[in-house]
Design an enzyme around this catalytic site. Structure first.
Site, PDB file in Angstrom:
ATOM      1  N   GLU A  91     -18.442  -1.168  -8.750  1.00  0.00           N
ATOM      2  CA  GLU A  91     -17.797  -1.861  -7.984  1.00  0.00           C
ATOM      3  C   GLU A  91     -18.321  -2.686  -7.070  1.00  0.00           C
ATOM      4  O   GLU A  91     -17.738  -4.000  -6.543  1.00  0.00           O
ATOM      5  CB  GLU A  91     -16.241  -1.398  -7.528  1.00  0.00           C
ATOM      6  CG  GLU A  91     -16.778  -0.371  -6.566  1.00  0.00           C
ATOM      7  CD  GLU A  91     -15.516   0.505  -6.258  1.00  0.00           C
ATOM      8  OE1 GLU A  91     -14.585  -0.538  -6.458  1.00  0.00           O
ATOM      9  OE2 GLU A  91     -15.691   1.490  -4.989  1.00  0.00           O
ATOM     10  N   ASP A 145      -4.799   4.918  -4.846  1.00  0.00           N
ATOM     11  CA  ASP A 145      -5.630   5.862  -4.217  1.00  0.00           C
ATOM     12  C   ASP A 145      -5.419   6.173  -3.345  1.00  0.00           C
ATOM     13  O   ASP A 145      -4.876   7.271  -2.416  1.00  0.00           O
ATOM     14  CB  ASP A 145      -6.166   4.242  -3.127  1.00  0.00           C
ATOM     15  CG  ASP A 145      -6.702   3.386  -3.284  1.00  0.00           C
ATOM     16  OD1 ASP A 145      -7.134   3.811  -4.141  1.00  0.00           O
ATOM     17  OD2 ASP A 145      -6.582   2.433  -2.850  1.00  0.00           O
ATOM     18  N   ARG A 165     -17.274  -1.361   2.430  1.00  0.00           N
ATOM     19  CA  ARG A 165     -16.199  -1.956   1.119  1.00  0.00           C
ATOM     20  C   ARG A 165     -17.345  -3.445   0.358  1.00  0.00           C
ATOM     21  O   ARG A 165     -17.870  -3.477   0.429  1.00  0.00           O
ATOM     22  CB  ARG A 165     -15.533  -2.596   1.880  1.00  0.00           C
ATOM     23  CG  ARG A 165     -14.442  -2.017   3.840  1.00  0.00           C
ATOM     24  CD  ARG A 165     -13.062  -1.266   2.695  1.00  0.00           C
ATOM     25  NE  ARG A 165     -12.431  -2.212   1.983  1.00  0.00           N
ATOM     26  CZ  ARG A 165     -11.190  -3.424   2.483  1.00  0.00           C
ATOM     27  NH1 ARG A 165     -11.149  -2.591   4.451  1.00  0.00           N
ATOM     28  NH2 ARG A 165     -11.017  -4.057   2.531  1.00  0.00           N
ATOM     29  N   LEU A 166     -17.060  -3.816  -0.196  1.00  0.00           N
ATOM     30  CA  LEU A 166     -16.798  -4.558  -1.318  1.00  0.00           C
ATOM     31  C   LEU A 166     -17.596  -6.262  -0.320  1.00  0.00           C
ATOM     32  O   LEU A 166     -16.421  -6.370   0.250  1.00  0.00           O
ATOM     33  CB  LEU A 166     -17.082  -4.782  -2.138  1.00  0.00           C
ATOM     34  CG  LEU A 166     -16.131  -3.544  -3.153  1.00  0.00           C
ATOM     35  CD1 LEU A 166     -15.561  -3.484  -4.617  1.00  0.00           C
ATOM     36  CD2 LEU A 166     -17.983  -2.895  -3.572  1.00  0.00           C
ATOM     37  N   ARG A 197      -3.324  -1.684  -9.982  1.00  0.00           N
ATOM     38  CA  ARG A 197      -2.613  -0.208  -9.595  1.00  0.00           C
ATOM     39  C   ARG A 197      -1.751  -1.357  -8.964  1.00  0.00           C
ATOM     40  O   ARG A 197      -0.278  -0.350  -8.730  1.00  0.00           O
ATOM     41  CB  ARG A 197      -3.352   0.518  -7.739  1.00  0.00           C
ATOM     42  CG  ARG A 197      -3.408  -1.049  -7.243  1.00  0.00           C
ATOM     43  CD  ARG A 197      -3.858  -0.054  -6.230  1.00  0.00           C
ATOM     44  NE  ARG A 197      -4.519  -0.933  -4.740  1.00  0.00           N
ATOM     45  CZ  ARG A 197      -4.929  -1.062  -3.175  1.00  0.00           C
ATOM     46  NH1 ARG A 197      -5.175  -0.100  -3.311  1.00  0.00           N
ATOM     47  NH2 ARG A 197      -4.403  -2.109  -2.747  1.00  0.00           N
ATOM     48  N   TRP A 199     -16.448  -9.907  -0.913  1.00  0.00           N
ATOM     49  CA  TRP A 199     -14.916 -10.574  -1.805  1.00  0.00           C
ATOM     50  C   TRP A 199     -15.706 -11.880  -2.083  1.00  0.00           C
ATOM     51  O   TRP A 199     -14.995 -12.736  -1.889  1.00  0.00           O
ATOM     52  CB  TRP A 199     -14.443 -10.487  -1.157  1.00  0.00           C
ATOM     53  CG  TRP A 199     -13.588  -8.981  -0.824  1.00  0.00           C
ATOM     54  CD1 TRP A 199     -14.109  -7.690  -1.250  1.00  0.00           C
ATOM     55  CD2 TRP A 199     -11.814  -8.373  -0.725  1.00  0.00           C
ATOM     56  NE1 TRP A 199     -13.023  -6.755  -1.115  1.00  0.00           N
ATOM     57  CE2 TRP A 199     -12.070  -6.726  -0.609  1.00  0.00           C
ATOM     58  CE3 TRP A 199     -11.172  -9.121   0.278  1.00  0.00           C
ATOM     59  CZ2 TRP A 199     -10.713  -6.175  -0.025  1.00  0.00           C
ATOM     60  CZ3 TRP A 199     -10.042  -8.460  -0.022  1.00  0.00           C
ATOM     61  CH2 TRP A 199      -9.368  -7.345   0.090  1.00  0.00           C
ATOM     62  N   HIS A 259     -14.379   7.908  -9.798  1.00  0.00           N
ATOM     63  CA  HIS A 259     -14.900   7.501  -9.078  1.00  0.00           C
ATOM     64  C   HIS A 259     -15.608   8.160  -7.661  1.00  0.00           C
ATOM     65  O   HIS A 259     -14.989   9.028  -7.919  1.00  0.00           O
ATOM     66  CB  HIS A 259     -13.568   6.886  -8.223  1.00  0.00           C
ATOM     67  CG  HIS A 259     -13.310   5.734  -7.345  1.00  0.00           C
ATOM     68  ND1 HIS A 259     -14.211   5.095  -6.600  1.00  0.00           N
ATOM     69  CD2 HIS A 259     -12.680   4.132  -7.185  1.00  0.00           C
ATOM     70  CE1 HIS A 259     -14.125   4.297  -5.799  1.00  0.00           C
ATOM     71  NE2 HIS A 259     -12.616   3.441  -6.583  1.00  0.00           N
ATOM     72  N   GLU A 270       0.683  -1.599  -0.048  1.00  0.00           N
ATOM     73  CA  GLU A 270      -0.016  -0.130  -0.004  1.00  0.00           C
ATOM     74  C   GLU A 270       0.985   1.225  -0.090  1.00  0.00           C
ATOM     75  O   GLU A 270       2.075   1.436   0.878  1.00  0.00           O
ATOM     76  CB  GLU A 270      -0.783   0.027   1.416  1.00  0.00           C
ATOM     77  CG  GLU A 270      -1.872  -0.706   1.454  1.00  0.00           C
ATOM     78  CD  GLU A 270      -3.249  -0.421   0.333  1.00  0.00           C
ATOM     79  OE1 GLU A 270      -3.136   0.543  -0.080  1.00  0.00           O
ATOM     80  OE2 GLU A 270      -4.163  -1.139   0.547  1.00  0.00           O
ATOM     81  N   GLU A 288      -0.983  -7.028  -3.704  1.00  0.00           N
ATOM     82  CA  GLU A 288       0.772  -6.557  -3.338  1.00  0.00           C
ATOM     83  C   GLU A 288       0.255  -6.962  -1.755  1.00  0.00           C
ATOM     84  O   GLU A 288       1.654  -6.547  -0.596  1.00  0.00           O
ATOM     85  CB  GLU A 288       0.800  -4.769  -3.228  1.00  0.00           C
ATOM     86  CG  GLU A 288      -0.198  -3.818  -2.284  1.00  0.00           C
ATOM     87  CD  GLU A 288      -1.421  -3.880  -3.965  1.00  0.00           C
ATOM     88  OE1 GLU A 288      -1.236  -2.865  -4.730  1.00  0.00           O
ATOM     89  OE2 GLU A 288      -2.511  -4.467  -3.736  1.00  0.00           O
ATOM     90  N   ASP A 325      -8.219  -5.337  -8.996  1.00  0.00           N
ATOM     91  CA  ASP A 325      -7.307  -4.173  -7.694  1.00  0.00           C
ATOM     92  C   ASP A 325      -6.350  -5.840  -6.483  1.00  0.00           C
ATOM     93  O   ASP A 325      -6.549  -6.707  -7.060  1.00  0.00           O
ATOM     94  CB  ASP A 325      -9.022  -4.248  -6.566  1.00  0.00           C
ATOM     95  CG  ASP A 325      -8.654  -3.117  -5.399  1.00  0.00           C
ATOM     96  OD1 ASP A 325      -7.282  -2.676  -6.159  1.00  0.00           O
ATOM     97  OD2 ASP A 325      -9.048  -2.868  -4.470  1.00  0.00           O
TER      98      ASP A 325
END
Length: 670
Positions: free
Chosen positions: A276, A462, A289-290, A445, A292, A527, A141, A398, A395
């Protein structure tokens, strides 16, 4: 041969042309090896990384044997390293190997001219020119604030190491480009550092003692970019729909389509709707938040199949969201667990659970080819492409923990940096399996060396919803320019920014400036951010919506030019957004990172400072036409008025696209 090794009685030099870029002598050794162990802490994709160095040996003895150089320390002749230079079609390769596998650290002091400039490093957010600073290469991040002197960064650091720094990035790459027209790439996934804090020195640190240094040479900087694009991979042309109108990001469930129609009624040029939340949401303290579990959530979008079909009849594509993790309370997690497709804990055969902030998720183990194929077919193929999605945000990438157990037995410390590349390949393979490489697309990203071969489109991550120096709107330009030099042709950002925390919210000024910036990127995508209810949106006011509609039309009118640039990128690897010095190799341009060439025939200088009504624009040689007035300017630096809707943009008077630019001037004249 552009790179040669010259032997001396007490050492050797590595030359680029006539200039030494590495000088090693017994009494001044440039290379050391050692042993060390990481001191590392991870909290939700944020890392604290220190090194505990246990041994460091300067290699102060050498001999040339069988075409390679043998190096050792006078007091430890049993530990031998070898160095050999090999010529290949694209690059020279300096291969460094250590005979003792216990040695896992390497330090190299290279040389450079005092005036030499360096760029690259992956997708850097704070600085395009790397001189004077130290850059670790570790995907993570990027952090919130990214400036240790600010209260926001300090607050976020206290809460899970989440403040970041100038060098933290989703996409690092240990590759740097020199103004002397050569580039160096470390072919390793190990943690490494480029140290340019001292003029005249290029310090390299690597947590592996077995490394290839790839050396590239070209007669010009554009040719050097092309050569590296040949090496790392080249993206396909962007689909027409992705560049010929705006993509509207909304996540309001069943109410999304009513809001979308309001935006469409403004006269905006729209070619995509991005939801999204198509897979559902969960509410956390961070914001919405989504959920998942990567398939259509019929409760949130009950009529989605019919709505996707209706959009398609209007020439509008539907986009969604996916990432490489599976929520433990979702059905796909159970499928993956039953098939043994999840990364495991080190101390048991239980799946590793990553804390993503108030919920846990499993890691699909892409080191297992069967798991990667399952994700590509079962999730992206069946649940997304076959369902009707034409694109998505791919998304994360990392977050691979450094204490997981992987299917292929690899060290997670090295797998960590490779993970975004594996994730990109899963997405690209899924699209290719449906024959849609030139029709569907995704944007990422996260990245590392080689992501270029699989990821068709980057986005800048972000950003904070503000004008701050290290985490605001201006970092979008820096990100595009730095990543583009390493063969990433296409880049864009979240219009309006994303991160809204601790009272930082979008202002009308920020929205207007980001609209102007987004219109002059290959993809114009909005967004709502992490806290939509707290922040201004495109449809929050008639003024913002009218401005957006106008600039989306400008973006659409530029599509023929962007298509030509995209075709050029396929042929040459040159990025669409370029620093001035790429075509005008003048030291006066080496540090310019707040304006860019959009192709070779357009200069874009967005306003990225709060409260500014004009800005200085540097124009290189030639005659340049102001897009909004038609006035002609010569080489120089000018203070240009910049009201909303008229960001300083100039086009080459003698461009082969002059007729297109003139038509835009006539239609949108100030």
């Amino acid at each position: 041969m552009p790179f040669t090794v010259i032997m001396h009685p007490e050492g050797f030099d590595l030359l680029h042309g006539d200039a030494s870029i590495l000088s090693h002598r017994n009494d001044a050794p440039a290379i050391s090896i050692g042993t060390g162990r990481p001191d590392l802490e991870m909290v939700r994709g944020n890392f604290r990384i220190d090194d505990v160095v246990e041994t460091r040996l300067a290699l102060d003895c050498f001999a040339q044997v069988d075409g390679c150089i043998r190096l050792w320390n006078e007091k430890r002749p049993d530990i031998v390293a070898t160095l050999a230079l090999e010529e290949r079609a694209l690059q020279s390769i300096l291969t460094f190997r250590c005979t003792d596998p216990a040695f896992n650290r390497l330090w190299i002091d290279m040389q450079c001219a005092m005036s030499e400039a360096f760029w690259g490093g992956g997708e850097q957010m704070s600085y395009v020119r790397l001189n004077g600073r130290r850059f670790p290469f570790w995907t993570s991040e990027p952090g919130v604030g990214r400036d240790k002197s600010t209260a926001l960064t300090q607050t976020m650091d206290a809460d899970g190491l989440a403040g970041g720094d100038y060098w933290t990035t989703n996409y690092p790459q240990p590759t740097w480009v020199s103004s002397a027209r050569y580039a160096v790439h470390l072919e390793t996934a190990a943690y490494s550092v480029l140290d340019l804090t001292d003029a005249g020195r290029v310090g390299v640190e690597c947590w592996s003692a077995n490394v290839d240094l790839e050396l590239f040479d070209a007669p010009s900087l554009p040719a050097l970019v092309t050569k590296m694009s040949d090496r790392f991979g080249r993206q396909p042309a962007l689909p027409d729909w992705a560049i010929s109108g705006a993509i509207i990001g909304l996540k309001d469930g069943a109410d999304t389509f009513d809001r979308f129609e309001k935006i469409a009624a403004s006269g905006a040029a729209i070619t995509g709707l991005w939801c999204e939340d198509w897979i559902g949401i969960r509410q956390t303290s961070f914001g919405k938040r989504l959920f998942w579990d990567w398939k259509w959530n019929a409760a949130r979008y009950p009529d989605l199949p019919a709505q996707i079909a209706a959009l398609a009849e209007r020439g509008i594509r539907f986009l969604g969201y996916v990432n490489p993790y599976l929520a433990v309370d979702g059905s796909l997690y159970q499928e993956a667990r039953a098939a043994s497709f999840l990364a495991l804990r080190q101390d048991s055969d239980a799946p590793y659970a990553v804390d993503f902030g108030e919920f846990d998720a499993g890691v699909v183990d892409f080191s297992n080819p069967a798991a990667a194929a399952w994700f590509a077919e079962r999730i992206i193929g069946q649940e997304m492409l076959d369902f009707g999605l034409s694109g998505w945000m791919a998304d994360f990438g990392e977050y691979l923990p450094t204490d997981v157990r992987l299917f292929d037995g690899s060290d997670p410390m090295e797998a960590h940096n490779r993970w975004p590349v594996l994730w990109a390949k899963v997405n690209a393979d899924a699209i290719a399996s449906r024959g849609k490489t030139h029709d569907a697309t995704f944007f990422m990203r996260a990245g590392f060396s080689g992501v270029q071969a699989h990821c068709p489109l980057l986005w800048a991550g972000d950003q904070c919803v503000d004008f701050t120096r290290h985490d605001g709107i201006n970092t979008v330009i820096t990100a595009a320019l730095s990543s583009g030099l390493l063969g990433n042709a296409y880049h864009h950002s979240d219009l309006g920014g994303y991160t809204s925390l601790h009272g930082v919210v979008r202002t009308a000024e920020l929205m207007h400036r980001w609209i102007d910036l987004a219109a002059f990127a290959p993809v114009m995508r909005s967004h709502e951010g992490n806290r939509p209810a707290d922040n201004l949106q495109l449809d929050s006011s008639a003024e913002i919506l009218t401005h957006f509609a106008r600039m989306s039309q400008v973006h659409a009118r530029l599509a023929p030019y962007v298509r030509a640039l995209s075709d050029e990128a396929v042929a040459t690897g040159l990025p669409l957004q370029r620093p001035l010095f790429l075509h005008y190799d003048d030291a006066a341009y080496y540090d310019i990172q707040d304006q860019y060439l959009y192709g070779a025939d357009m200069i874009v200088a967005p306003v990225v400072e709060e409260g500014a009504s004009s800005r200085n624009v540097t124009l290189p040689g030639g005659d340049w036409v102001h897009l909004w007035s038609g006035d002609v300017y010569a080489k120089g630096t000018y203070d240009i008025a910049a009201p909303h809707g008229q960001p300083p943009v100039f086009t080459r008077k003698d461009s082969g696209h002059a007729a297109l630019f003139s038509a835009i001037t006539q239609e949108f004249r100030a």
